[in-house]
Write a protein that holds these residues in place. Structure first.
Motif, short mmCIF file in Angstrom:
data_model
loop_
_atom_site.label_atom_id
_atom_site.label_comp_id
_atom_site.label_asym_id
_atom_site.label_seq_id
_atom_site.Cartn_x
_atom_site.Cartn_y
_atom_site.Cartn_z
N ARG A 14 0.83 -1.21 0.00
CA ARG A 14 0.00 0.00 0.00
C ARG A 14 0.86 1.26 0.00
NH1 ARG A 14 -2.98 -2.97 3.50
NH2 ARG A 14 -2.04 -2.01 5.33
N ARG A 15 1.86 1.27 0.85
CA ARG A 15 2.71 2.46 0.96
C ARG A 15 3.53 2.70 -0.30
NH1 ARG A 15 3.21 5.51 5.47
NH2 ARG A 15 2.00 4.78 7.25
N ILE A 16 4.06 1.64 -0.90
CA ILE A 16 4.84 1.80 -2.13
C ILE A 16 3.95 2.31 -3.24
CG2 ILE A 16 6.11 0.58 -3.94
CD1 ILE A 16 7.13 -1.33 -1.69
N ARG A 17 2.75 1.75 -3.35
CA ARG A 17 1.84 2.17 -4.42
C ARG A 17 1.38 3.61 -4.24
NH1 ARG A 17 -2.28 -2.55 -5.73
NH2 ARG A 17 -2.58 -1.34 -7.62
N GLU A 18 1.31 4.06 -3.01
CA GLU A 18 0.87 5.44 -2.76
C GLU A 18 2.01 6.44 -2.85
OE1 GLU A 18 -1.01 5.27 1.05
OE2 GLU A 18 -2.70 4.09 0.30
N ALA A 19 3.20 6.06 -2.39
CA ALA A 19 4.28 7.04 -2.27
C ALA A 19 5.63 6.59 -2.82
CB ALA A 19 4.42 7.44 -0.81
#
Length: 167
Positions: A14-19
């Motif tokens: 989730r974090r990689i895909r968002e930021a």
């Protein structure tokens, strides 16, 4: 994999895909999962190991979904288009490997290798199903670009408009 490992990988994805790759730390992941950062380090000694594992899992899951679409009767291009569209709709963010590819020159060899595998498998998959290599690369590039456009504009219909000619 156990529940903690899956939760850590889900949070990292989730974090990689968002930021992007720089958009997370082990402390962030630990807070998301509700564990100590030492627990994240226990399962994934380095950020590179975690990101590579997440990219590998994503690639396998994505190509399995495409394979299922083809098995259900979709032509290969439409199967890839539907998989990207579903990722955009369900997750509301970029393709994980597309997000990481933006920084591929700055990634560790371990992570960059997994990102490259996503794109190589995509092209190989389409070529194996009858497309020329050139056309397969056009399809993957169009899908990634359309996803980027839809995210930047905050409008999922931009993806549909940008990929309509692929069908």
């Amino acid at each position: 994999m156990n529940d903690t490992v899956n939760a850590i990988m889900d949070a990292a994805e989730r974090r990689i895909r968002e930021a992007g790759y720089g958009g997370f730390s082990f402390r962030d992941i630990a807070a998301d999962v509700g564990v100590k950062s030492s627990s994240v380090h226990y399962h994934f000694p380095t950020k590179e190991a975690l990101a590579a594992a997440v990219a590998s899992r994503y690639t396998d899951r994505f190509t399995d979904a495409v394979g299922q679409q083809v098995a259900d009767g979709d032509n290969p291009v439409e199967a890839w288009r539907k998989a990207f569209r579903r990722a955009l709709r369900d997750d509301g963010s970029m393709c994980l490997c597309g997000s990481l590819a933006v920084m591929s020159r700055d990634l560790s060899r371990e992570v960059a290798s997994e990102v490259r595998r996503f794109f190589e498998l995509g092209v190989e998959n389409l070529v194996a199903r009858g497309l020329t290599r050139e056309r397969a690369m056009q399809v993957i590039a169009t899908l990634e670009g359309a996803m980027l456009l839809a995210n930047v504009l905050g409008d999922a219909t931009a993806f549909d408009e940008a990929t309509a000619a692929l069908a």
